[in-house]
Write an enzyme that holds these catalytic residues in place. Structure first.
Site, PDB file in Angstrom:
ATOM      1  N   CYS A  80       6.182  13.790   1.955  1.00  0.00           N
ATOM      2  CA  CYS A  80       7.140  14.039   3.037  1.00  0.00           C
ATOM      3  C   CYS A  80       7.674  15.455   2.830  1.00  0.00           C
ATOM      4  O   CYS A  80       7.803  15.911   1.694  1.00  0.00           O
ATOM      5  CB  CYS A  80       8.249  12.999   2.952  1.00  0.00           C
ATOM      6  SG  CYS A  80       9.702  13.373   3.951  1.00  0.00           S
ATOM      7  N   GLU A  92       0.829  -1.212   0.000  1.00  0.00           N
ATOM      8  CA  GLU A  92       0.000   0.000   0.000  1.00  0.00           C
ATOM      9  C   GLU A  92       0.864   1.263   0.000  1.00  0.00           C
ATOM     10  O   GLU A  92       0.770   2.094   0.908  1.00  0.00           O
ATOM     11  CB  GLU A  92      -0.950  -0.005   1.187  1.00  0.00           C
ATOM     12  CG  GLU A  92      -2.014  -1.070   1.079  1.00  0.00           C
ATOM     13  CD  GLU A  92      -3.105  -0.953   2.136  1.00  0.00           C
ATOM     14  OE1 GLU A  92      -2.878  -0.295   3.171  1.00  0.00           O
ATOM     15  OE2 GLU A  92      -4.186  -1.524   1.925  1.00  0.00           O
ATOM     16  N   GLU A 140      -2.802  -4.775  15.331  1.00  0.00           N
ATOM     17  CA  GLU A 140      -3.917  -5.320  14.541  1.00  0.00           C
ATOM     18  C   GLU A 140      -4.497  -6.595  15.157  1.00  0.00           C
ATOM     19  O   GLU A 140      -5.121  -7.396  14.456  1.00  0.00           O
ATOM     20  CB  GLU A 140      -3.442  -5.568  13.105  1.00  0.00           C
ATOM     21  CG  GLU A 140      -3.090  -4.258  12.425  1.00  0.00           C
ATOM     22  CD  GLU A 140      -2.766  -4.396  10.951  1.00  0.00           C
ATOM     23  OE1 GLU A 140      -2.062  -5.344  10.584  1.00  0.00           O
ATOM     24  OE2 GLU A 140      -3.226  -3.540  10.171  1.00  0.00           O
ATOM     25  N   GLU A 168      -6.657  -7.695  -0.652  1.00  0.00           N
ATOM     26  CA  GLU A 168      -7.014  -7.665   0.769  1.00  0.00           C
ATOM     27  C   GLU A 168      -8.469  -7.270   0.931  1.00  0.00           C
ATOM     28  O   GLU A 168      -8.942  -6.317   0.308  1.00  0.00           O
ATOM     29  CB  GLU A 168      -6.184  -6.617   1.521  1.00  0.00           C
ATOM     30  CG  GLU A 168      -4.744  -6.944   1.740  1.00  0.00           C
ATOM     31  CD  GLU A 168      -4.073  -5.845   2.574  1.00  0.00           C
ATOM     32  OE1 GLU A 168      -4.754  -5.160   3.359  1.00  0.00           O
ATOM     33  OE2 GLU A 168      -2.861  -5.673   2.400  1.00  0.00           O
ATOM     34  N   HIS A 216      -8.075  -7.307  14.450  1.00  0.00           N
ATOM     35  CA  HIS A 216      -8.495  -7.340  13.037  1.00  0.00           C
ATOM     36  C   HIS A 216      -8.886  -8.762  12.673  1.00  0.00           C
ATOM     37  O   HIS A 216      -8.194  -9.717  13.034  1.00  0.00           O
ATOM     38  CB  HIS A 216      -7.327  -6.880  12.157  1.00  0.00           C
ATOM     39  CG  HIS A 216      -7.710  -6.548  10.753  1.00  0.00           C
ATOM     40  ND1 HIS A 216      -8.006  -7.516   9.817  1.00  0.00           N
ATOM     41  CD2 HIS A 216      -7.855  -5.357  10.122  1.00  0.00           C
ATOM     42  CE1 HIS A 216      -8.302  -6.914   8.660  1.00  0.00           C
ATOM     43  NE2 HIS A 216      -8.220  -5.614   8.821  1.00  0.00           N
TER      44      HIS A 216
END
Ligand code: GAL
Ligand code: ZN
Length: 684
Positions: free
Chosen positions: A166, A158, A363, A315, A366
């Site tokens: 930045c 991702e 996570e 995902e 999750h």
């Protein structure tokens, strides 16, 4: 080539549909891995994304690698017939990276540096990060690049999801290089940025900064270029990691996982550099059909990134995520229904984050294919059922989605439209959804393509708020209409060029001839305000249809008026027009009509061109066609929890691949969240 399947392009993929998810074995003692492999195999899993966050385990100290454990995981999985999407493992650099290269950590707008302790904390332009990544990837490619299990590479993870821009000095210098390459000279940059305005003229490249803190509105073209620079900078990571693999294994196949249709990343551009498009999609179950539709629209993007080539749903979650305020479960059966919806829109892989629910870390709440409570759970039983079904559906792999309607979308338009200081506050995603919804509700297939795509293959092109139109795009739209196509263009289109400079002489400057009109000015409608729209074909006593958000002063120059506004100084003036141009027609919609009216009007327009749903089904039942070379498949998915009527029409009596031996009746009440997958020979 339109007949390519993923399997011909990526020969090491397991046969049929892909099923599996992210696997993070480094979170577990080795004793657990064998159980994992056995349970995966029993669940029909044939594809695993491995090692996405393994960097710290693979390279515990700079230059000291430990691959022995990964050797064992890979061999174990392969001995259970599980193939791999092997990660480059670069998504989260180890703690030593932050210690040795503090300058490689990203910097926020306020100049604050990110720290180690989460993930994706690197500066996208950091040389140290790039070098360390390439070193690791070279080792991985040498060791595993020709392993029979490694079918595909998972580049990073991702990219840009948490940190896209930045604000460090390295990024500022890189921005200046990028601008030099784009413009060649300061004169060209000053002209493109319109710096005569507010005394912004640059006399030296070093004066140019990243757009950051300004007392009031910043230079819009500078901001637009920054968005292009951000997307290109993240793409550079994708390209560098790919090059590192291919330097060792030239034939290696790669992908990266996109996040929905994330604004900072021009995925249409990025996926041209990948062998297959891959999507991460996490609809919010509390939003019901709104999010089902949003996922469908996302799927339609990803299918079209590679010209109709099937994509991978890389995902999704089986049950619930951990990152919303309240993390509601998918209903029993809903994971299955949404997985079939992705297949219906052209996916050939159904994958999840993650295989085994974590015990520790951010996570741990999750959802996963294997929940904390183990295999004897509702979620895992649904996983096993879906896996078993998908293993039997090999015929679908490679099938294409026929669409006669195109919805135009571009990242350039998204970025430019949502820059500040516009007549109204535009939300491109919302507007696209407003034009996608009527088609989804009516089960009419659409492709989502760029205004630069070849359009003549479509019958109807819908272009909502196409604010930026280049001369080349205008020519393509003109040729499309002249050649017999039907164009629907909306308000606030064709306003600026690629530098975001106004096209003078009335809008939409480059297409006035095609539309047979000129827009002189606009009247935005604040939230809660509305105008009325009256179709000239409606009965005089029929109430006007409310319309929202935007209205415009349109002067027909040959266009026929189909609807007028009913209120304020716009009363009686055109709201919807049609212009015959060449052998086609161009419609112009100068406002955002009430959803039901838009849906009815669009459905009539499409029906008049023979574009209708494959079968009749109640609202909330999704119907999609995929065509293979020999057979065609009709997905019928009831996304609601109540039963809903379906009329199978010409598909009556076809086989349902999910209930073998029971051909479908002419009509039925399809139970809530139920799926039918009908199959018949093609050209029947
Ligand atoms: C994705 C990410 C995964 C995991 C997942 C949780 O954005 O790629 O690593 O964090 O979200 O929903
Ligand atoms: Zn930086």
């Amino acid at each position: 080539m339109l007949t390519d399947s993923l399997h011909t392009l990526i020969p090491k993929l397991p046969a049929g549909l892909l099923y599996g998810g992210d696997y993070n074995p480094e979170q577990w003692p080795e004793a657990v891995w064998l159980e994992d492999a056995r349970l995966m195999q029993a669940a029909g899993v044939n594809f695993i994304s491995l090692g996405i966050f393994s960097w710290a385990k693979l390279e515990p100290e700079p230059g000291r690698y430990d691959f022995a454990w990964l050797d064992r995981v890979i061999d174990l999985l392969w001995s259970h017939q599980i193939s791999l999407c092997l990660a480059t493992a670069t998504a989260s650099p180890p703690a030593w990276f932050a210690r040795l290269h503090p300058e490689g950590l990203a910097v926020g707008r306020a100049g604050d540096r990110f720290t180690h302790g989460s993930r994706q904390h690197y500066c996208p332009n950091s040389v140290a990060y790039r070098q360390a990544s390439v070193r690791l990837i070279t080792q991985l490619a040498q060791r595993y690049g020709r392993h029979p299990a490694v079918a595909l590479w998972h580049i990073n993870n991702e990219l840009g999801c948490h940190i896209n821009a930045c604000y460090c000095d390295v990024c500022a210098a890189e921005f200046r290089h990028w601008l030099r390459r784009r413009y060649g000279s300061l004169e060209a940059l000053n002209a493109a940025w319109g710096t005569a305005f507010w005394s912004q003229i640059y006399g030296d490249w070093s004066e140019i900064q990243l757009p950051n803190r300004t007392p009031t509105l910043g230079n819009p073209t500078q901001c637009l270029d920054h968005q292009r620079f951000v997307s290109d900078g993240l793409r550079a990571i994708l390209l560098a990691e790919t090059a590192a693999i291919r330097a060792v294994v030239p034939e290696a196949k790669i992908t990266t996982n996109g996040v929905f249709t994330m604004k900072p990343a021009d995925y249409r551009d990025w996926f041209q550099h990948c062998d297959v498009a891959a999507l991460d999609c996490y609809p919010d179950p509390t939003l019901g059909l709104v999010e089902v539709r949003a996922s469908a629209l996302c799927n339609d993007h990803y299918r079209c990134f590679k010209d109709g080539l099937p994509f991978i749903l890389m995902e999704q979650v089986t049950s619930q995520v951990n990152w919303r305020a309240t993390n509601v479960l998918k209903q029993p059966g809903q994971m299955r229904a949404l997985s079939y919806a992705a297949l219906a829109h052209g996916a050939d892989g159904i994958m999840f984050f993650q295989w085994r629910a974590s015990r520790a870390g951010a996570e741990k709440f999750h959802g996963a294919l294997l929940p904390h409570a183990g295999p004897d759970t509702r979620v895992h039983r649904e996983v096993v059922q879906l896996g078993r079904e998908l293993r039997s559906l090999t015929a679908i792999a490679g099938a294409r989605t026929p669409a006669r309607v195109a919805l135009l979308q571009s990242w350039e338009n998204h970025w430019a439209l949502e820059l500040p200081s516009k007549p109204a506050t535009f939300d491109y995603g919302r507007t696209l959804a407003e034009f996608h919804t009527p088609l989804w509700n009516r089960n009419i297939a659409l492709d989502v393509v760029s205004p630069d795509a070849p359009l003549t293959r479509y019958d109807v092109v819908i272009a909502p708020v196409l604010y930026v139109i280049s001369p080349k795009q205008a020519d393509s739209l003109r040729a499309f209409v002249a050649g017999g196509g039907t164009l629907l263009l909306t308000y606030f289109s064709g306003i600026v060029d690629e530098h975001e400079h106004i096209q003078l002489g009335g809008y939409p400057a480059l297409l006035k001839d095609v539309l047979g009109l000129v827009v002189e000015e606009w009247q935005p409608l604040p939230p809660g305000a509305s105008n009325g729209l009256r179709l000239l074909t409606s009965a005089p006593e029929a109430p006007a249809v409310p319309c929202h958000f935007f209205s415009e002063v349109v002067h027909p120059r040959g266009a026929e008026v189909l609807a007028t506004f009913t209120k304020d100084f716009l009363a009686g003036q055109p709201a919807l027009t049609r212009h015959r141009f060449g052998s086609g027609e161009a419609y112009y919609l100068a406002t955002q009509p009430d959803a039901a009216c838009l849906e009815n009007w669009l459905a009539d327009l499409l029906a008049s061109r023979g574009i209708t749903a494959p079968i009749q089904a109640a609202y909330g039942v999704e119907v999609c066609l995929r065509q293979g070379t020999e057979q065609e498949f009709l997905f019928v998915i009831n996304h609601q929890s109540d039963p809903a009527p379906v009329n199978y029409g010409a598909w009556t009596g076809s086989a349902d691949l999910l209930s073998p031996g029971t051909p479908v009746a002419a009509t039925e009440e399809l139970p809530g969240l139920a799926v039918r997958l009908l199959c018949r020979p093609r050209n029947k």
